[in-house]
Design a protein around this motif. Structure first.
Motif, PDB file in Angstrom:
ATOM      1  N   LEU A 280       0.658  -0.754  -0.079  1.00  0.00           N
ATOM      2  CA  LEU A 280      -0.122   0.209  -0.136  1.00  0.00           C
ATOM      3  C   LEU A 280       0.951   1.069   0.334  1.00  0.00           C
ATOM      4  O   LEU A 280       0.277   2.384  -0.532  1.00  0.00           O
ATOM      5  CB  LEU A 280      -1.032  -0.154   1.380  1.00  0.00           C
ATOM      6  N   LEU A 281       1.581   1.873   1.033  1.00  0.00           N
ATOM      7  CA  LEU A 281       2.618   2.365   0.943  1.00  0.00           C
ATOM      8  C   LEU A 281       3.580   2.801  -0.722  1.00  0.00           C
ATOM      9  O   LEU A 281       3.700   3.559  -1.015  1.00  0.00           O
ATOM     10  CB  LEU A 281       4.371   2.502   2.148  1.00  0.00           C
TER      11      LEU A 281
ATOM     12  N   VAL B  84       1.722   6.890  -5.417  1.00  0.00           N
ATOM     13  CA  VAL B  84       1.474   6.206  -7.443  1.00  0.00           C
ATOM     14  C   VAL B  84       0.552   6.858  -8.005  1.00  0.00           C
ATOM     15  O   VAL B  84       0.447   7.699  -8.531  1.00  0.00           O
ATOM     16  CB  VAL B  84       2.222   4.989  -7.658  1.00  0.00           C
ATOM     17  N   VAL B  85      -0.527   5.909  -7.944  1.00  0.00           N
ATOM     18  CA  VAL B  85      -1.715   5.801  -8.294  1.00  0.00           C
ATOM     19  C   VAL B  85      -2.831   7.693  -7.603  1.00  0.00           C
ATOM     20  O   VAL B  85      -2.646   8.072  -8.758  1.00  0.00           O
ATOM     21  CB  VAL B  85      -2.623   5.280  -7.142  1.00  0.00           C
TER      22      VAL B  85
ATOM     23  N   LEU C 263      -3.616  10.795 -10.241  1.00  0.00           N
ATOM     24  CA  LEU C 263      -4.680  11.025 -10.605  1.00  0.00           C
ATOM     25  C   LEU C 263      -5.023  12.558 -10.468  1.00  0.00           C
ATOM     26  O   LEU C 263      -5.469  13.572 -10.794  1.00  0.00           O
ATOM     27  CB  LEU C 263      -5.761  10.680  -9.899  1.00  0.00           C
ATOM     28  N   VAL C 264      -3.978  12.901  -9.468  1.00  0.00           N
ATOM     29  CA  VAL C 264      -3.202  14.936  -9.460  1.00  0.00           C
ATOM     30  C   VAL C 264      -2.496  15.291 -11.347  1.00  0.00           C
ATOM     31  O   VAL C 264      -1.920  14.597 -10.936  1.00  0.00           O
ATOM     32  CB  VAL C 264      -2.668  15.271  -8.240  1.00  0.00           C
TER      33      VAL C 264
ATOM     34  N   LYS D  44       0.888  17.122  -4.894  1.00  0.00           N
ATOM     35  CA  LYS D  44       2.023  16.549  -5.115  1.00  0.00           C
ATOM     36  C   LYS D  44       3.378  16.092  -3.435  1.00  0.00           C
ATOM     37  O   LYS D  44       3.273  15.045  -3.397  1.00  0.00           O
ATOM     38  CB  LYS D  44       2.272  16.025  -6.760  1.00  0.00           C
ATOM     39  N   ILE D  45       3.441  17.434  -4.106  1.00  0.00           N
ATOM     40  CA  ILE D  45       4.938  17.578  -2.479  1.00  0.00           C
ATOM     41  C   ILE D  45       3.492  16.960  -1.473  1.00  0.00           C
ATOM     42  O   ILE D  45       4.640  16.016  -0.505  1.00  0.00           O
ATOM     43  CB  ILE D  45       5.431  18.518  -2.893  1.00  0.00           C
ATOM     44  N   VAL D  46       2.556  17.669  -1.091  1.00  0.00           N
ATOM     45  CA  VAL D  46       2.011  16.829   0.250  1.00  0.00           C
ATOM     46  C   VAL D  46       1.860  15.575  -0.126  1.00  0.00           C
ATOM     47  O   VAL D  46       1.855  14.703   1.427  1.00  0.00           O
ATOM     48  CB  VAL D  46       0.924  17.862   0.260  1.00  0.00           C
ATOM     49  N   VAL D  47       1.519  14.478  -0.999  1.00  0.00           N
ATOM     50  CA  VAL D  47       1.501  13.116  -0.701  1.00  0.00           C
ATOM     51  C   VAL D  47       2.528  12.432  -1.193  1.00  0.00           C
ATOM     52  O   VAL D  47       2.679  11.576   0.388  1.00  0.00           O
ATOM     53  CB  VAL D  47       0.665  13.688  -2.731  1.00  0.00           C
TER      54      VAL D  47
END
Length: 348
Positions: free
Chosen positions: A297-298, A303-304, A308-309, A316-319
Motif C-alpha cells: 500500500l505504501l 503512485v496512484v 490522478l493529481v 503532489k508534494i504533500v502526498v
C-alpha cells in the motif's frame, strides 16, 4: 587279467517329488518369515550334475534365523507418556509456586525477574571503598619505606624477607578484593544488557498473580518493582506490533481466532477464561502478512494519487511528504530497525 571298468554311476536325481518340495519350501518360504542366510550359495551349487543329498535341506533349516528375534533386536513400541504434557499444563499444578512457574513457562514473554540493581550498587560501592582503604595503606607503606628502607622498594625478594612481610600480605589482600570487585562489575554489566520487561508483559503477570493469589503478600511484592524487572527472553522482531495484534485478537469474540492462532496444547493448558495464550509462530505469520500488505500500500497508493493529481499541483508534494513520513513510522514501529536503518531506507 585286466579289470573291467566300472560303469559310471548316475547322480541322484533332483526331480523326485519329495526333494523338490523340500527345496522349494526352503527357498520360497523359509521357516515362516525366517531369513535363510545361505540361499544364494545353495542356488549356485544346486545343479543336476552334482549329487545333493537330503541332509543339505536339513542344514539350511538349521542355519535359518529364528522366527522371533532376541529381545534387544525387537522394535519396541514407546508408550505415550503424559508426564511431559502434564508439566506444560498450568491447571495440573497445585496453587502456589508450582502453578506460578507453569504460568511463566507458558509464554516466553512472561519470563522476567528482578535485577536487584540497588543491592548490586551497594555491594559495588562497598567493595570500592574497601579497595580505597587498602590503596591508602599501600601508599603510606611506600612513603615510610622511602625514608627508612628505600632498597625494599627496589627488590621484591628483599621486601619479602623483611620481618613481618607486611607489604606481601597487603598485596594479597588487594588482589582478593580486586577479584571480588571485578566480579561485581561483570555481574552488573551482564544484567544491564537485558532489556526491561515491557509494560504489557508485566501487566499480564501482575494481573494473574493478583487474581490467582498464588503467593503470600510479601513474597508476591517482587512484581511491584516494575523498573527493576528485566525480560529474560530476547524479544522478536516487531514484538510491540505482535503484542498489539494479540490484544486485538483477544478482543474479538470469535472462537475461530483461538482455533487459528493457538495450538491444542495452549488451549488445554488452562481453563481460566482470562488467560489467552497464542502461538508465536502463527502470530508471526499474520504479522508478516500485515507488514507485506502495508508495504504494498505504501508503494502503490502514492503512485496512484500522483497519477490522478494534475501536473504542477502542490498536492503532489504533500502526498510525497506524508507517505514518506508514514513509511518511516511503519518501519520504526513494526520492525526493530535502528536509526541509521530507518534513515537509509527513507532516503532510498
Amino acid at each position: 587279467m585286466d579289470s573291467i571298468p566300472e560303469t559310471p554311476r548316475t547322480p541322484p536325481r533332483l526331480d523326485t517329488d519329495l526333494e523338490k518340495q523340500e527345496i522349494d519350501e526352503v527357498f520360497a518360504s523359509p521357516s515362516q518369515g525366517g531369513t535363510t542366510v545361505v540361499a544364494d550359495e545353495f542356488q549356485a551349487q544346486a545343479s543336476p550334475k552334482l549329487g545333493i543329498k537330503r541332509s543339505i535341506t536339513d542344514y539350511l533349516r538349521r542355519v535359518s534365523l529364528p522366527d522371533k528375534f532376541p529381545e534387544p533386536w525387537r522394535r519396541r513400541t514407546v508408550e505415550p507418556c503424559d508426564e511431559a504434557e502434564r508439566i506444560q499444563r498450568i491447571d495440573s499444578h497445585p496453587e502456589g509456586y508450582p502453578q506460578l512457574a507453569a504460568f511463566i513457562n507458558s509464554d516466553d514473554n512472561f519470563a522476567m525477574c528482578r535485577r536487584f540493581g540497588f543491592l548490586h550498587q551497594r555491594v559495588l560501592l562497598y567493595r570500592q571503598d574497601e579497595l580505597r582503604d587498602l590503596e591508602d595503606q599501600l601508599v603510606r607503606l611506600d612513603d615510610e619505606d622511602k625514608e627508612e628502607m628505600p632498597k625494599a622498594l627496589k627488590s621484591r625478594k628483599l621486601d619479602d624477607i623483611r620481618e613481618g612481610g607486611y607489604r606481601r600480605g597487603l598485596i594479597q589482600q588487594i588482589d582478593d578484593k580486586l577479584k571480588e570487585y571485578v566480579d561485581v562489575v561483570e555481574r552488573i554489566k551482564s544484567l544491564s544488557a537485558y532489556k526491561s520487561a515491557s509494560t504489557r508483559d508485566h501487566t499480564s503477570v501482575s494481573n494473574w498473580l493478583t487474581n490467582s493469589a498464588a503467593l503470600s503478600g510479601e513474597e508476591s511484592e517482587f512484581i511491584q518493582h516494575k523498573s527493576d524487572l528485566i525480560a529474560l527472553a530476547d524479544l522478536e522482531e516487531g514484538s510491540w506490533f505482535d503484542g498489539f495484534v494479540e490484544d486485538c485478537l483477544s478482543k474479538i469474540p470469535c472462537h475461530a481466532t483461538r482455533l487459528l492462532f493457538t495450538s491444542p496444547d495452549q488451549r488445554n493448558s488452562t481453563k481460566d477464561a482470562y488467560v489467552h495464550l497464542y502461538s508465536k509462530a502463527r502470530i508471526n505469520i499474520l504479522v508478516r502478512l500485515v507488514v507485506c500488505l502495508l508495504a504494498v500500500l505504501l508503494l502503490m497508493v502514492p503512485v496512484v494519487l500522483l497519477l490522478l493529481v494534475p501536473a504542477l499541483n502542490p498536492i503532489k508534494i504533500v502526498v510525497i511528504v506524508l507517505f514518506t513520513l508514514f513509511f518511516s513510522f511503519v518501519l520504526s514501529v513494526c520492525t526493530r530497525a535502528k536509526r541509521h536503518d530507518v534513515f537509509g531506507a527513507t532516503a532510498a
